[in-house]
Enzyme design. Sequence first.
Site: not given
Ligand code: NAP
Length: 377
Positions: A166, A265
């Site tokens: 991001c 950011h």
């Molecule tokens: P998050 O809030 O921690 O959400 C993670 C998601 O993955 C949840 O839906 C979770 O489901 C699921 N998950 C976790 N373990 C799993 C498993 N074993 N099997 C299936 N599903 C699983 O993370 P996020 O911030 O949304 O980020 C998601 C991705 O986008 C990451 O790879 C991150 O690096 C990337 N990203 C994030 C941002 C940002 O600004 N946040 C920006 C760019 C990229 P449950 O709720 O059921 O655990």
Amino acid sequence: MSAPSSSVAPPAERILVGVAGCTGVVGQRFLSMLAEHPWFRLAAISASDKSAGKRYDEAAAWKLTTDLPADIAAMAVLPNTVESFLAAKCVVVFSALDTGVATQFELDLAAAGIKVFSNASSHRMDARVPILIPHANAEHIAILPAQQRAMGYEEKGGYIVTNANCSSTGLVVALRPLQDAFGIDSLFVTTLQAISGAGYPGVPSLDITDNTIPYISGEEDKMEMEPQKILGRVGKVEGEKEERFIPAGFKVSAQCNRVHVIDGHQECVSIKLKQKATLEQVQACLRDWQSEAQLLRLPSAPVHPIHLHTAANRPQPRLDRDRERGFVVTVGRVRECPLFDWKFTLCSHNTVLGAAGGSILNAELAYAKGYITQTKK
Ligand code: NAP
């Protein structure tokens, strides 16, 4: 304000899409943005075993300030399997999965013929996986046939497209017009990154309240490598049959900080250009930049990818992150730098342009360029 209606003919029926990792920070953004998308219809959502089998509103702690749409609230969260998305006839899957889960799962989806648009870092640096940001490098989508041949995805038609970290996203949108006009020698960037960038529940409140944290695991490496790939070119290297990405070759030094801001950011950039430029030329080149997303008038594209702010105290995350629905990079404080040539501050929405919105824009570009058709192949 979004661009006037698209120059691309919409699909006869909306294309069926799924979201993997639907309950997290990025997953929630996906659902809210796909709820009324003109080209895509949400058909399946998945998350971890603790969420699978529940209604969405029971599985997710909804954190957006917009209401959870009623039809999405009632959707069943499916197990995170390839079969869940195949059974729902999804042509596209948006991945908002944790990196650890995403690595193999995204390969399995692509091998099964699904077009994967990922937010995870797992495949970003793969030689033929584009880190695609239509505001900055729309032309990189042309690598997809080479990826399909190299990975054996051709017959079923799957592929993987990623978006950037991001913080890299906001940075490269500002760099691309400067690269085109003057060339880039080197740059130094310091980030002030929002809490939502760490996912949910993310950084403990006792760590981040009244504080800044000068370390985000893996972030500085990503910011020093990804821009090189995003602004690099497609070419052949000796001994390889298929084309791959060749890095741009400028030097980047990054320092990343977590700050007490929910979304948005901010980045302070000092840059040395290859050619001399005046302040007016630098400002005009940023302000006037038009990418392929604008030329094609993609449904989510803003009128201008960069908003050049002239007030002395902007951009600010709270005031600038939602400009044009969060799809714009706001650049301000462009001025001479005593060490490099120029310095400026930018701000972009990390979960919209930097995550879910960026992925949706990528899928819109893929449809516009003929890489997504109504049926799976
Ligand atoms: P998050 O809030 O921690 O959400 C993670 C998601 O993955 C949840 O839906 C979770 O489901 C699921 N998950 C976790 N373990 C799993 C498993 N074993 N099997 C299936 N599903 C699983 O993370 P996020 O911030 O949304 O980020 C998601 C991705 O986008 C990451 O790879 C991150 O690096 C990337 N990203 C994030 C941002 C940002 O600004 N946040 C920006 C760019 C990229 P449950 O709720 O059921 O655990």
